[in-house]
Design a protein around this motif. Structure first.
Motif, PDB file in Angstrom:
ATOM      1  N   GLY A 249      70.148  -1.315  11.646  1.00  0.00           N
ATOM      2  CA  GLY A 249      68.995  -0.558  12.130  1.00  0.00           C
ATOM      3  C   GLY A 249      69.353   0.513  13.129  1.00  0.00           C
ATOM      4  N   THR A 250      70.410   0.279  13.932  1.00  0.00           N
ATOM      5  CA  THR A 250      70.788   1.267  14.954  1.00  0.00           C
ATOM      6  C   THR A 250      72.079   1.986  14.597  1.00  0.00           C
ATOM      7  N   SER A 251      72.474   1.930  13.332  1.00  0.00           N
ATOM      8  CA  SER A 251      73.533   2.836  12.882  1.00  0.00           C
ATOM      9  C   SER A 251      72.973   4.249  12.890  1.00  0.00           C
ATOM     10  N   LEU A 252      73.833   5.228  12.744  1.00  0.00           N
ATOM     11  CA  LEU A 252      73.355   6.610  12.785  1.00  0.00           C
ATOM     12  C   LEU A 252      72.286   6.853  11.736  1.00  0.00           C
ATOM     13  N   TRP A 253      72.584   6.490  10.487  1.00  0.00           N
ATOM     14  CA  TRP A 253      71.646   6.798   9.406  1.00  0.00           C
ATOM     15  C   TRP A 253      70.453   5.860   9.416  1.00  0.00           C
ATOM     16  N   GLY A 254      70.650   4.615   9.843  1.00  0.00           N
ATOM     17  CA  GLY A 254      69.510   3.713   9.970  1.00  0.00           C
ATOM     18  C   GLY A 254      68.515   4.230  11.002  1.00  0.00           C
ATOM     19  N   THR A 255      69.033   4.703  12.128  1.00  0.00           N
ATOM     20  CA  THR A 255      68.172   5.262  13.170  1.00  0.00           C
ATOM     21  C   THR A 255      67.472   6.521  12.693  1.00  0.00           C
ATOM     22  N   VAL A 256      68.223   7.392  12.033  1.00  0.00           N
ATOM     23  CA  VAL A 256      67.632   8.644  11.532  1.00  0.00           C
ATOM     24  C   VAL A 256      66.491   8.354  10.559  1.00  0.00           C
ATOM     25  N   GLN A 309      69.619   7.725  24.225  1.00  0.00           N
ATOM     26  CA  GLN A 309      70.197   8.787  23.401  1.00  0.00           C
ATOM     27  C   GLN A 309      69.148   9.382  22.460  1.00  0.00           C
ATOM     28  N   VAL A 310      68.328   8.525  21.871  1.00  0.00           N
ATOM     29  CA  VAL A 310      67.313   8.999  20.932  1.00  0.00           C
ATOM     30  C   VAL A 310      66.243   9.809  21.647  1.00  0.00           C
ATOM     31  N   THR A 311      65.757   9.309  22.784  1.00  0.00           N
ATOM     32  CA  THR A 311      64.688  10.030  23.477  1.00  0.00           C
ATOM     33  C   THR A 311      65.199  11.295  24.174  1.00  0.00           C
ATOM     34  N   SER A 312      66.445  11.287  24.640  1.00  0.00           N
ATOM     35  CA  SER A 312      66.976  12.450  25.353  1.00  0.00           C
ATOM     36  C   SER A 312      67.330  13.601  24.423  1.00  0.00           C
ATOM     37  N   PHE A 313      67.670  13.288  23.167  1.00  0.00           N
ATOM     38  CA  PHE A 313      68.118  14.343  22.252  1.00  0.00           C
ATOM     39  C   PHE A 313      67.231  14.495  21.017  1.00  0.00           C
ATOM     40  N   GLY A 314      66.358  13.514  20.755  1.00  0.00           N
ATOM     41  CA  GLY A 314      65.465  13.607  19.608  1.00  0.00           C
ATOM     42  C   GLY A 314      64.002  13.692  19.983  1.00  0.00           C
ATOM     43  N   LEU A 315      63.726  13.801  21.298  1.00  0.00           N
ATOM     44  CA  LEU A 315      62.342  13.811  21.768  1.00  0.00           C
ATOM     45  C   LEU A 315      62.178  14.918  22.804  1.00  0.00           C
ATOM     46  N   PRO A 372      60.246  21.413   9.932  1.00  0.00           N
ATOM     47  CA  PRO A 372      60.907  21.430  11.246  1.00  0.00           C
ATOM     48  C   PRO A 372      60.529  20.232  12.111  1.00  0.00           C
ATOM     49  N   PHE A 373      59.302  19.740  11.972  1.00  0.00           N
ATOM     50  CA  PHE A 373      58.856  18.597  12.771  1.00  0.00           C
ATOM     51  C   PHE A 373      59.712  17.363  12.480  1.00  0.00           C
ATOM     52  N   LEU A 374      60.136  17.207  11.231  1.00  0.00           N
ATOM     53  CA  LEU A 374      60.996  16.079  10.859  1.00  0.00           C
ATOM     54  C   LEU A 374      62.475  16.394  11.053  1.00  0.00           C
ATOM     55  N   VAL A 378      66.058  14.894  14.025  1.00  0.00           N
ATOM     56  CA  VAL A 378      67.245  14.388  13.325  1.00  0.00           C
ATOM     57  C   VAL A 378      68.475  15.188  13.730  1.00  0.00           C
ATOM     58  N   MET A 379      68.312  16.502  13.786  1.00  0.00           N
ATOM     59  CA  MET A 379      69.410  17.371  14.197  1.00  0.00           C
ATOM     60  C   MET A 379      69.900  17.008  15.596  1.00  0.00           C
ATOM     61  N   GLY A 380      68.973  16.770  16.519  1.00  0.00           N
ATOM     62  CA  GLY A 380      69.345  16.421  17.882  1.00  0.00           C
ATOM     63  C   GLY A 380      70.086  15.101  17.976  1.00  0.00           C
ATOM     64  N   ILE A 381      69.622  14.106  17.227  1.00  0.00           N
ATOM     65  CA  ILE A 381      70.279  12.792  17.241  1.00  0.00           C
ATOM     66  C   ILE A 381      71.688  12.893  16.669  1.00  0.00           C
ATOM     67  N   ILE A 382      71.836  13.612  15.558  1.00  0.00           N
ATOM     68  CA  ILE A 382      73.146  13.721  14.903  1.00  0.00           C
ATOM     69  C   ILE A 382      74.123  14.511  15.775  1.00  0.00           C
ATOM     70  N   ILE A 383      73.679  15.630  16.355  1.00  0.00           N
ATOM     71  CA  ILE A 383      74.576  16.429  17.196  1.00  0.00           C
ATOM     72  C   ILE A 383      75.038  15.619  18.406  1.00  0.00           C
ATOM     73  N   SER A 384      74.122  14.923  19.067  1.00  0.00           N
ATOM     74  CA  SER A 384      74.504  14.134  20.243  1.00  0.00           C
ATOM     75  C   SER A 384      75.418  12.980  19.853  1.00  0.00           C
ATOM     76  N   TYR A 385      75.212  12.430  18.668  1.00  0.00           N
ATOM     77  CA  TYR A 385      76.076  11.339  18.199  1.00  0.00           C
ATOM     78  C   TYR A 385      77.514  11.823  18.052  1.00  0.00           C
ATOM     79  N   PHE A 386      77.693  12.929  17.349  1.00  0.00           N
ATOM     80  CA  PHE A 386      79.059  13.411  17.124  1.00  0.00           C
ATOM     81  C   PHE A 386      79.662  14.021  18.394  1.00  0.00           C
ATOM     82  N   ALA A 387      78.811  14.540  19.285  1.00  0.00           N
ATOM     83  CA  ALA A 387      79.321  15.008  20.575  1.00  0.00           C
ATOM     84  C   ALA A 387      79.869  13.847  21.384  1.00  0.00           C
ATOM     85  N   THR A 388      79.257  12.684  21.249  1.00  0.00           N
ATOM     86  CA  THR A 388      79.746  11.485  21.942  1.00  0.00           C
ATOM     87  C   THR A 388      81.002  10.947  21.282  1.00  0.00           C
TER      88      THR A 388
END
Length: 465
Positions: A249-256, A309-315, A372-374, A378-388
């Motif tokens: 559930g909290t893998s990258l794609w599961g979260t997305v 991570q989700v709220t800071s980069f996907g919200l 864009p709303f969807l 997703v873009m924010g979560i993925i970018i922050s994931y790979f930045a980490t």
């Protein structure tokens, strides 16, 4: 006259066809909305949402204590003074994060009793806490500061009370409360002392026999697991349920996927908490709590994906990262109505409150804004994931309130990493660029809708003489 009648009949035919299409569309939307509403109102999911919302201030306090201990205090103090201040922070962590599994069991028991309209909800909280302790092992292996491992009895380690037992606390809290409420409603098991005793005493005796039965049954189960299988329920739940479910559930794609499904509900006017707060957020909170504990202990941070991570980069600005939409509207928007909504929405949007945007712009039932709303969250979560992953920024190790403004949230969540602020800025800029063409499309759609509305008004008045 004949031409006008023929033209009117053609318009009526087109109107009937549009109405049929709208009816079919509304039928699907209604069914989808009903299903989502029923899912969000399911009593156990609702209980989880209520329980985590209730206990959230403690997790935020734990994150702030760890943040102060490992950043601010180290900048200001040193030596014994630093140890004294960190001792204060560690006490806060022990009273919040390190007993989080125990706390969530009790809060779930209470919230489930409220949702079940049980007359003595506080007894459910007590029984849930006692039941979780009953299910813990009698002996545990502990390692001393000298790296010597030995077996001890009469000990409740933080590993069984804190983040490691949160999922066990959830399951035991739900199971034992349901069992307790069911058996407490058996009239033959109730002890009625009459109206001449204090209410608290009367309620206590009313559930005396059910408490004895429920805890005794759970103690039997715990005994069988310990003596026959050499294990305990906490270990079984953690090994076979918590970890597999959390890793999926909290893998990258599961979260997305789960987060996108939650945002998708907004397009139909349904709050995304139906999926996010009930299913995804509890797992993400477990992840951030593990990160906080590891950061406090100076250990490697285990989880990249977590609630901060989700709220800071996907919200950014709320669901759909609509602060990007507001900025894009100020840059390229030409529609007076949407620009006025953007002006009114920018202040709450800075604190991630975006209902004025969702219903005023609007986002709800607006196909022009769906992509864009969807996509932007997703873009924010993925970018922050790979930045980490690549070491550009540190993992999130503090639970910050979801209302924390963008740029500040990234700094606090990563314990003062300015690179996280830079990553947030990149996500913000890219989000604005993604929203910009759709703002233009939305302007054209609204202009066309206004033209059609005027034409329909003109067609309503005609003369057949």
């Amino acid at each position: 006259r004949i031409w006008r009648i023929a033209d009117t009949e053609k318009q009526n035919k087109n109107l009937r066809e549009r109405n049929m299409e709208n009816t079919e569309k509304n039928s699907f939307i209604t069914k989808f909305a009903d299903f989502a509403a029923k899912l969000g109102n399911q009593i156990h999911l609702r209980t989880l949402r209520d329980a985590f919302a209730t206990i959230m201030p403690l997790y935020i306090l734990a994150g702030l204590a760890v943040l102060l201990n490992n950043t601010v205090f180290t900048w200001i103090f040193s030596g014994e003074t630093l140890e004294t201040f960190q001792y204060w922070g560690n006490l806060l962590v022990n009273g919040t994060l390190n007993i989080s599994g125990l706390l969530i069991a009790g809060v779930i028991g209470y919230c489930l009793a409220i949702n079940r309209e049980f007359e003595n909800p506080i007894s459910c909280a007590v029984v849930a806490i006692a039941g979780l302790v009953v299910m813990m092992p009698m002996t545990v292996e502990l390692t001393s500061v000298n790296e010597i491992t030995d077996t001890f009895s009469g000990v409740l380690p933080f590993s069984n009370l804190g983040t490691g037992s949160m999922f066990a606390g959830i399951i035991v809290g739900l199971l034992i409360t349901e069992f307790f409420i069911w058996i407490s409603r058996v009239k033959a098991l109730q002890i009625n002392l009459g109206a001449n005793v204090p209410p608290a005493v009367g309620k206590s005796f009313n559930v005396l026999i059910p408490v004895i039965i429920v805890l005794s049954v759970f103690a039997v189960v715990s005994t069988l697991l310990g003596k026959l299988a050499g294990t305990d329920l906490i270990t079984l739940i953690t090994t076979f349920i918590q970890e597999p479910l959390r890793h999926i559930g909290t893998s990258l794609w599961g979260t997305v996927i789960l987060y996108t499904l939650g945002n998708l509900l907004w397009l139909f006017g349904i709050h995304q908490s139906v999926i996010y707060s009930s299913i995804l957020e509890p797992l993400l909170i477990i992840n951030i709590n593990e990160n906080i504990a590891a950061f406090a202990a100076g250990e490697a941070i285990p989880n990249i994906i977590n609630v901060s991570q989700v709220t800071s980069f996907g919200l950014l600005g709320g669901s759909g990262s609509t602060i990007c939409l507001l900025i894009a509207t100020f840059i390229v928007g030409r529609n007076a109505a949407t620009r006025n909504v953007a002006k009114l929405s920018i202040a709450p949007g800075l604190f991630n409150i975006n209902e004025p945007v969702l219903f005023g712009y609007p986002i709800v039932y607006n196909i022009s804004m769906a992509i864009p709303f969807l996509l932007v969250p997703v873009m924010g979560i993925i970018i922050s994931y790979f930045a980490t992953v690549t070491g550009i920024m540190r993992p999130c190790v503090a639970l910050v309130p979801w209302t924390t403004p963008v740029l500040i949230s990234g700094f606090l969540a990563t314990a003062g990493d300015f690179m996280a602020v830079g990553v947030q800025a990149v996500v913000l800029i890219l989000g604005v660029l993604i929203y910009m063409p759709f703002v233009k499309i939305n302007d054209r759609v609204m202009a066309r809708q206004a033209e059609l509305a005027e034409e329909d008004d003109d067609d309503d008045v005609f003369d057949i003489d």
